[in-house]
Scaffold this motif. Structure first.
Motif, PDB file in Angstrom:
ATOM      1  N   LYS A  83       0.809  -1.222   0.000  1.00 32.39           N
ATOM      2  CA  LYS A  83       0.000   0.000   0.000  1.00 32.39           C
ATOM      3  C   LYS A  83       0.841   1.271   0.000  1.00 32.39           C
ATOM      4  O   LYS A  83       0.290   2.378  -0.035  1.00 32.39           O
ATOM      5  CB  LYS A  83      -0.933  -0.003   1.209  1.00 32.39           C
ATOM      6  CG  LYS A  83      -1.978  -1.124   1.162  1.00 32.39           C
ATOM      7  CD  LYS A  83      -2.937  -1.031   2.330  1.00 32.39           C
ATOM      8  CE  LYS A  83      -3.995  -2.148   2.256  1.00 32.39           C
ATOM      9  NZ  LYS A  83      -4.947  -2.083   3.399  1.00 32.39           N
ATOM     10  N   ALA A  84       2.154   1.122   0.057  1.00 31.39           N
ATOM     11  CA  ALA A  84       3.017   2.306  -0.003  1.00 31.39           C
ATOM     12  C   ALA A  84       2.951   2.926  -1.399  1.00 31.39           C
ATOM     13  O   ALA A  84       2.467   2.319  -2.352  1.00 31.39           O
ATOM     14  CB  ALA A  84       4.450   1.921   0.346  1.00 31.39           C
ATOM     15  N   SER A  85       3.470   4.133  -1.529  1.00 30.75           N
ATOM     16  CA  SER A  85       3.403   4.836  -2.805  1.00 30.75           C
ATOM     17  C   SER A  85       4.299   4.164  -3.842  1.00 30.75           C
ATOM     18  O   SER A  85       5.251   3.453  -3.508  1.00 30.75           O
ATOM     19  CB  SER A  85       3.837   6.291  -2.623  1.00 30.75           C
ATOM     20  OG  SER A  85       5.205   6.364  -2.265  1.00 30.75           O
ATOM     21  N   HIS A  86       3.971   4.432  -5.104  1.00 27.18           N
ATOM     22  CA  HIS A  86       4.779   3.876  -6.191  1.00 27.18           C
ATOM     23  C   HIS A  86       6.210   4.410  -6.130  1.00 27.18           C
ATOM     24  O   HIS A  86       7.168   3.678  -6.418  1.00 27.18           O
ATOM     25  CB  HIS A  86       4.157   4.234  -7.540  1.00 27.18           C
ATOM     26  CG  HIS A  86       2.808   3.611  -7.765  1.00 27.18           C
ATOM     27  ND1 HIS A  86       2.575   2.272  -7.578  1.00 27.18           N
ATOM     28  CD2 HIS A  86       1.621   4.159  -8.153  1.00 27.18           C
ATOM     29  CE1 HIS A  86       1.301   2.000  -7.843  1.00 27.18           C
ATOM     30  NE2 HIS A  86       0.706   3.131  -8.186  1.00 27.18           N
ATOM     31  N   ALA A  87       6.366   5.667  -5.749  1.00 23.40           N
ATOM     32  CA  ALA A  87       7.704   6.258  -5.669  1.00 23.40           C
ATOM     33  C   ALA A  87       8.551   5.540  -4.618  1.00 23.40           C
ATOM     34  O   ALA A  87       9.748   5.295  -4.830  1.00 23.40           O
ATOM     35  CB  ALA A  87       7.598   7.743  -5.333  1.00 23.40           C
ATOM     36  N   THR A  88       7.939   5.193  -3.485  1.00 16.04           N
ATOM     37  CA  THR A  88       8.663   4.478  -2.437  1.00 16.04           C
ATOM     38  C   THR A  88       9.107   3.100  -2.927  1.00 16.04           C
ATOM     39  O   THR A  88      10.256   2.683  -2.722  1.00 16.04           O
ATOM     40  CB  THR A  88       7.779   4.321  -1.192  1.00 16.04           C
ATOM     41  OG1 THR A  88       7.402   5.609  -0.716  1.00 16.04           O
ATOM     42  CG2 THR A  88       8.515   3.561  -0.098  1.00 16.04           C
ATOM     43  N   HIS A  89       8.210   2.387  -3.589  1.00 19.70           N
ATOM     44  CA  HIS A  89       8.555   1.070  -4.125  1.00 19.70           C
ATOM     45  C   HIS A  89       9.677   1.168  -5.149  1.00 19.70           C
ATOM     46  O   HIS A  89      10.579   0.317  -5.178  1.00 19.70           O
ATOM     47  CB  HIS A  89       7.315   0.436  -4.766  1.00 19.70           C
ATOM     48  CG  HIS A  89       6.437  -0.266  -3.781  1.00 19.70           C
ATOM     49  ND1 HIS A  89       5.284  -0.911  -4.120  1.00 19.70           N
ATOM     50  CD2 HIS A  89       6.550  -0.423  -2.423  1.00 19.70           C
ATOM     51  CE1 HIS A  89       4.721  -1.441  -3.046  1.00 19.70           C
ATOM     52  NE2 HIS A  89       5.478  -1.149  -2.006  1.00 19.70           N
ATOM     53  N   VAL A 148       3.419  -0.174 -12.847  1.00 15.40           N
ATOM     54  CA  VAL A 148       2.087   0.102 -12.286  1.00 15.40           C
ATOM     55  C   VAL A 148       0.969  -0.473 -13.142  1.00 15.40           C
ATOM     56  O   VAL A 148      -0.203  -0.260 -12.847  1.00 15.40           O
ATOM     57  CB  VAL A 148       1.880   1.619 -12.087  1.00 15.40           C
ATOM     58  CG1 VAL A 148       2.893   2.160 -11.107  1.00 15.40           C
ATOM     59  CG2 VAL A 148       1.949   2.362 -13.412  1.00 15.40           C
TER      60      VAL A 148
END
Length: 516
Positions: A25-31, A104
């Motif tokens: 559920k973390a942001s795409h940028a974090t992943h 994504v």
């Protein structure tokens, strides 16, 4: 810490995959930051392992401190280190490219991506045939999910075919392991090599049957004729960064064949049959893959057939079984893997700017960045064809020089004709995309920085392998020499100075060569 370094190529992507999957559920940028950081860390770790292996020392790591042949053992030699750094280098380019938006299109891309890296690294490091099966299953399960990432009719159809075929291969793998365990009483590679050399009668025949079945399974993984028909459709349907990573998948089969052929079955009754199978199937793969290159009407299947040409070339070189041939194929292997991976990414960039025409070799929109994409395509095409001054030409030249006797009459013309077919096909594709008449408005959109970084990272390997050709060829020569001395890992791991395996080579014509 240094004694545990050998386990990190497995532990780092495993822990990274768990973290990425648990933080879905973390942001795409974090992943993306986590995924790129983990992959970059793998590059650093594998460089350290490459430096360690370059000294010629064999490194063994007994998990749980259970010593071989009873416990699980990881083994690092020059060949394993080469495959590890190649995998990490390719993976970093793929994950950078995926961060531009491919990740994504479905869920959990980065977590599954690192599970695949865990399986690949484990397969290259394990010293046990059963754990080779385990890591094969890990990387295959991850590849199923990556292939279907984003969905679509073509991907689902190709994915179903791919899954069924590999499930059958896995069943055969288990049967082969059962046969070999029944004949030798062990699955540790070094221990099995010692015992196979001492078998006779019915036990030797049973071990031969297991060995041949094992080679068939690895040939399926490597996509060797007649077991290659799944590959073009599968690779052409996969998302671009996944198809690029899959360029290393066929090399896992090649690695497994090279490992068991040079260590376990080098002087067994199965050796002549294995050599003949690899030689003639490799040559046939070159022929039919070359025809496929010429017949392709889409850039993606064209690149997939180029992968098959390299597979045939590498396995025909493996069949020669000489240190010179192994030196040549190990020099050629990194180049062809990275160039084919880059071509899959470039095909995606071209397709994005051609509208409905995509990567089909038909009239389409004028590319918005035709000079940039044309330059990238030209470099990759030169590398894929094997033209000077890039490393592909040198690798093929070394392989041709390593061929002796009547084998030259087969490999030389087929290799040259396959290169000619690739030259014609890539020239035709380039003329359609960048030079032919256009239809419709100029395409919109630009190549993102992440996409460009991924492609340039992979393409940079081509000139670097030439610039550092001396050290690289010295390393591959030392790797070939290490493979030609299978008694060394047996003595070092099992502590038995009498456990020597005669290093006999078998030529493609079935004549036994001189002892090394």
């Amino acid at each position: 810490m240094m004694q545990h370094l050998i386990a990190l190529p497995i532990l780092v992507p495993m822990v990274g995959a768990i973290v990425l999957l648990l933080t879905s559920k973390a942001s795409h940028a974090t992943h993306r930051r986590l995924s790129v950081g983990i992959t970059a860390l793998l590059v650093v770790i594998n460089l350290l392992l490459l430096r360690q292996a370059a000294g010629g020392e064999l490194t063994f790591y007994a998990l749980g401190n259970w010593q071989a042949p009873f416990g699980i053992v990881l083994m690092l030699d020059r060949l394993a280190a080469l495959m590890l750094i190649l995998t990490a280098f390719l993976a970093l380019g793929c994950v950078l490219f995926a961060c531009a938006g491919d990740d994504v299109q479905g869920s959990n891309f980065h977590g599954i991506f690192h599970l695949q890296l865990m399986g690949l690294n484990g397969a290259f490091l394990t010293g046990d045939l059963f754990n080779l099966f385990v890591f094969f299953e890990i990387l295959l399960l991850a590849s199923y999910a990556l292939l279907l990432h984003g969905g679509g009719k073509a991907r689902v159809g190709a994915g179903l075919h791919y899954v069924i075929l590999n499930l059958a291969g896995s069943a055969l793998f288990l049967i082969a392991l059962g046969v070999l365990y029944g004949a030798t009483g062990t699955l540790n590679m070094a221990d099995m090599a010692r015992r196979v050399a001492q078998l006779s009668g019915d036990q030797a025949a049973l071990a031969t049957a297991g060995a041949l079945l094992l080679i068939v399974v690895f040939s399926l993984k490597a996509a060797l004729l007649p077991l290659y028909f799944w590959l073009p459709r599968t690779y052409a349907s996969a998302p671009a960064p996944v198809a690029a990573l899959f360029a290393i998948m066929t090399k896992v089969g090649l690695y497994a064949i090279l490992r068991v052929q040079s260590l376990i079955f080098i002087d067994s009754e199965a050796a002549p049959a294995i050599t003949a199978w690899l030689w003639w199937s490799g040559l046939a793969t070159i022929v039919l893959a070359g025809i496929g290159v010429l017949a392709a009407r889409d850039l993606r299947p064209l690149v997939a057939y180029l992968v098959l040409v390299s597979v045939g070339t590498l396995l025909a070189g493996t069949a020669l079984g000489t240190p010179e041939a192994n030196t040549a194929l190990l020099y050629y292997l990194p180049h062809t893997t990275l160039i084919c991976g880059a071509l899959f990414l470039i095909a995606e960039l071209i397709g994005q700017q051609r509208g409905k025409a995509g990567t089909r070799l038909v009239r389409g929109r004028r590319l918005h960045q035709r000079f940039l994409l044309g330059g990238l395509f030209l470099i990759a095409a030169i590398g894929a064809v094997g033209l000077p001054p890039l490393a592909g030409a040198l690798g093929k030249l070394l392989l041709m020089q390593a061929v002796e006797g009547s084998a030259r009459l087969w490999l030389w013309p087929l290799l040259l004709l396959a290169s000619l077919a690739a030259l014609i096909a890539m020239s035709r594709a380039g003329s359609v995309f960048f030079w032919a008449s256009y239809k419709g408005e100029v395409a919109s959109g630009k190549v993102s920085r992440a996409q460009l970084a991924g492609v340039v990272w992979l393409l940079a390997a081509a000139p670097l392998l030439v610039i550092f050709g001396g050290p690289v060829s010295s390393y591959t020569q030392a790797t070939a020499a290490q493979l030609a001395a299978p008694h060394e890992p047996i003595q070092q791991l099992l502590g038995d100075p009498l456990a020597q395996v005669p290093a006999q080579r078998v030529t493609p014509q079935g004549q036994q060569g001189e002892a090394l």
